[in-house]
Write a protein that holds these residues in place. Structure first.
Motif: not given
Length: 453
Positions: A187-188, A192-195, A198, A224-225
């Motif tokens: 998470r950033s 926010t989920l970045t990788a 899900r 996610v990525q």
């Protein structure tokens, strides 16, 4: 003498199937594309719905709601099923049931499952899971029914990772099989989920290889990525992971493309949610042989309901993406073929989340038993068990890649009658002309080689 006579007949038939004849008889494309919902299995009635058993909403057993059934597996030795509830230890404790679904011919014998027991799952501490600390989804007996493998989706939105664990038959924690780093939620600073997996679209599916040596998981949608979640026009590149069950080492990883969402929502979900919702994902996977699997793709749209499709897929010819932190989009996905579509059955499938091979049927067909999660009564769902039959000779119980070189071609056909157990594609205990026929039928129905070399 009988065995040698069969072997001679098999060799004679193999000799008759020359490469030239085979090339003339098979329509092999350059690989094959993922099939859409408009396609049907090559032969009608290849898979048939025989019966459905419905459990009334609000049913309580062993002082806990009988619901949330998201995984199911059959033990041939005992005739018993294990069914996992996806209760996040909120309606009751995280748990699994042992039950029986006896058959009377080609139908369920009783109006309800016969429950043998309820077992609470323990966390690593040896105590039951705390509320919202787990999201159970899939379960399989290990060989001999000595223990169980099961998955949790976790909760990526809060940084809770998904996992695959082994439990004793009494629910105790044994160990955890590691997942590749790419699966871990990242998470950033803003949250926010970045990788990683899900939220609520992680390890819905779990299978064991036929010999029990490998655990196979599949994500409901893309990491996610790796790409988008399935949408009305977008496919989603999920990951299928093959893990050595003894060592925990990752052995292979492939891309499985989830089809687009079947329908747009037409009404909001009931309160307290109240939003329009539509999604699609892989809700379960089941091994057919060493390289082939059945997948359940579940599509949902609020105001419309569920669309459930059963696919046949294979790792043969698919790119191995082991060790990749992110997909490039150039990988060759696993091919797949639609075998059964519940929307054409006249039966409301509901929220199908589990599938297992069941007992043999009187006509020699293999049975499949599927279970639908009632979501503990939300949006009108109920628990259902579906009984399907699979036509004999449709699916090979051993991989058609007989020599294990990652392709299906005439080298496999040439090796078939001298391959011993590896050439026994129909699983009847011997290798003969029937297996040659099944290999040929397989390559017609589900071509996995780019060309016959």
């Amino acid at each position: 003498m009988r065995h040698r006579s069969r072997a001679r007949r098999g060799r004679a038939l193999l000799g008759a199937l020359t490469v030239a004849g085979l090339l003339g008889s098979l329509s092999l494309a350059n690989g094959f594309a993922a099939e859409t919902g408009a396609d049907t299995a090559e032969k009608p009635q290849a898979v048939r719905l025989l019966d459905t058993l419905t459990v009334p909403a609000g049913t309580t057993e062993f002082d806990m709601p009988f619901g949330g059934l998201s995984g199911i597996d059959y033990d041939k030795g005992s005739g018993e099923y294990v069914a996992l509830s996806d209760d996040r230890s909120e309606n009751g404790k995280a748990r699994f049931y042992t039950l029986r679904l006896p058959l009377d011919g080609a139908a369920f014998a009783d109006a309800k499952p016969a429950l043998d027991g309820l077992t609470v799952l323990d966390d690593t501490t040896g105590a039951p899971f705390a509320p919202k600390a787990v999201d159970p989804e899939a379960i399989r007996w290990t060989p001999g029914g000595k223990s169980l493998l099961w998955t949790s989706e976790g909760a990526s939105s809060s940084g809770q990772p998904a996992f695959v664990r082994e439990a004793t038959t009494s629910g105790g924690y044994v160990r955890e099989l590691p997942l590749p780093k790419a699966y871990a939620p990242v998470r950033s600073a803003s949250g926010t989920l970045t990788a990683g997996v899900r939220n609520n679209q992680a390890l819905e599916g779990l299978a064991l290889s036929p010999d029990g040596s490998k655990a196979v998981t599949i994500t409901e949608n893309a990491l996610v990525q790796d790409g988008p979640a399935a949408g009305l026009t977008a496919k989603s590149p999920s990951r299928l992971l093959v893990t050595d069950r003894r060592t925990g080492a990752a052995q292979a990883e492939h891309v499985y493309e989830v089809d687009p969402v079947s329908d747009a929502p037409t009404a909001p979900l009931p309160a307290p949610v109240g939003t329009y919702s539509a999604d699609r994902g892989v809700s379960e996977i089941l091994a057919v042989n060493e390289t082939d699997y059945l997948t359940v793709e579940r599509s949902f749209a609020s105001g419309v309901g569920f669309a459930i499709r059963l696919y046949w897929t294979s790792t043969i010819g698919a790119t191995d993406v082991s060790g990749k932190e992110a997909l490039s989009g150039t990988e060759k996905p696993m091919p797949k073929k639609l075998l059964y579509d519940f929307t054409t059955s006249g039966t409301e499938a509901d929220n199908v989340e589990g599938i297992t091979w069941g007992p043999a049927l009187p006509d020699g067909s293999r049975s499949l038993v599927l279970v639908a999660d009632d979501n503990f009564g939300f949006n009108g769902s109920v628990t259902k068990f579906h009984l399907l039959s699979v036509r004999p000779g449709l699916l090979a119980t051993r991989t058609p890649d007989i020599n294990g070189d990652g392709t299906v071609n005439r080298k496999d056909l040439a090796a078939l009658t001298t391959a011993g157990a590896a050439g026994d594609l129909d699983g009847n205990g011997r290798t003969d002309g029937r297996d040659v026929k099944l290999w040929t039928a397989y390559t017609r129905a589900f071509p996995t080689a780019s060309r016959l070399l």
